[in-house]
Design a protein around this motif. Structure first.
Motif, PDB file in Angstrom:
ATOM      1  N   GLU A 131      -4.872  -3.168   2.264  1.00 54.82           N
ATOM      2  CA  GLU A 131      -4.746  -1.795   1.753  1.00 54.82           C
ATOM      3  C   GLU A 131      -6.112  -1.184   1.472  1.00 54.82           C
ATOM      4  N   GLN A 136      -4.193   2.120   3.407  1.00 54.71           N
ATOM      5  CA  GLN A 136      -2.749   2.109   3.177  1.00 54.71           C
ATOM      6  C   GLN A 136      -2.250   0.677   3.321  1.00 54.71           C
ATOM      7  N   THR A 139       2.633  -1.996   7.066  1.00 56.09           N
ATOM      8  CA  THR A 139       4.042  -1.595   7.186  1.00 56.09           C
ATOM      9  C   THR A 139       4.969  -2.799   7.223  1.00 56.09           C
ATOM     10  N   SER A 167       7.300  -0.870   1.837  1.00 54.96           N
ATOM     11  CA  SER A 167       6.067  -0.101   1.661  1.00 54.96           C
ATOM     12  C   SER A 167       6.324   1.359   1.987  1.00 54.96           C
ATOM     13  N   GLY A 168       5.323   2.197   1.651  1.00 54.62           N
ATOM     14  CA  GLY A 168       5.410   3.612   2.000  1.00 54.62           C
ATOM     15  C   GLY A 168       6.411   4.384   1.167  1.00 54.62           C
ATOM     16  N   SER A 179       3.183   1.674  -3.995  1.00 58.49           N
ATOM     17  CA  SER A 179       2.933   1.860  -2.560  1.00 58.49           C
ATOM     18  C   SER A 179       3.522   0.721  -1.726  1.00 58.49           C
TER      19      SER A 179
END
Length: 224
Positions: A131, A136, A139, A167-168, A179
């Motif tokens: 990250e 980020q 996935t 995630s996301g 997150s």
């Protein structure tokens, strides 16, 4: 006189057999207090042969319990009178032993979860490093291989071998704006949906869990 003596000896032998049989039932009645915590611990231990003996533990205790109850019912059916109360003793011990065994197994369970939480630190560190590098979270856990991990690890708990990863947007919406999250489904016995959670924000209190949440290191255990 000989016939009376013979009958008396036969009665004496039957009583001896009854006591031996009752002693066997008493030994069986104490099994849950030993077997239940031991099996719980082994179900979470990386070195256990869980798949081999766990069904034996479940079916073994069930058969022993049914056998003890059947022995009591048989004694009552045979009109043993006050002697039937002796066969009630292992039944009562069985229920108490089972209750205490499950209470003790909770301590074994949480100790196993604490050890699991420590083993998971490598995976958590890899996700955080990804990250930080990529801006980020991954996935999927497979995105960590091979740059951050040689392979996607298992939990090390034979009963619950796999991580669940979100995630996301999905993770933010369901899990208090984190997150990403790691989850391990940890059901026990029947009609149970316990789970272990890892939130990078550590804000477990922000999620309206239906049952009590217990902190286990940086993780949280949801008792459903």
């Amino acid at each position: 006189m000989k016939k009376k003596a013979s009958a008396g000896n036969k009665c004496s032998k039957m009583k001896t057999k009854d006591w031996i049989y009752l002693a066997l039932l008493l030994i069986l009645s104490f099994l849950p207090i030993v077997v239940i915590p031991w099996s719980e611990r082994a179900a979470l231990s990386p070195d256990s042969s869980f798949l081999f003996y766990y069904p034996l533990y479940q079916w073994g205790l069930l058969v022993a319990g049914v056998y003890i109850l059947w022995s009591f019912v048989k004694a009552v059916d045979n009109k043993a009178g006050n002697r039937a109360l002796l066969w009630l003793l292992p039944v009562l011990i069985w229920f108490v032993s089972t209750f205490v065994g499950f209470r003790m197994s909770r301590e074994s369970r949480m100790q196993g979860m604490a050890e699991f939480a420590k083993r998971s630190q490598t995976l958590i560190a890899a996700i955080k490093e990804f990250e930080q590098d990529q801006g980020q979270p991954p996935t999927a856990l497979t995105n960590l291989v091979p740059a951050y991990l040689p392979e996607v690890p298992e939990t090390g708990m034979p009963a619950y071998p796999e991580y669940v990863y979100y995630s996301g947007d999905e993770s933010r919406e369901w899990y208090a704006n984190n997150s990403w999250v790691l989850i391990v489904n940890t059901p026990s016995v029947f009609l149970n949906w316990d789970q272990m959670f890892y939130f990078p924000r550590q804000n477990y209190a922000d999620v309206p869990f239906n049952a009590g949440v217990e902190r286990v290191g940086d993780w949280a255990y949801n008792h459903e």
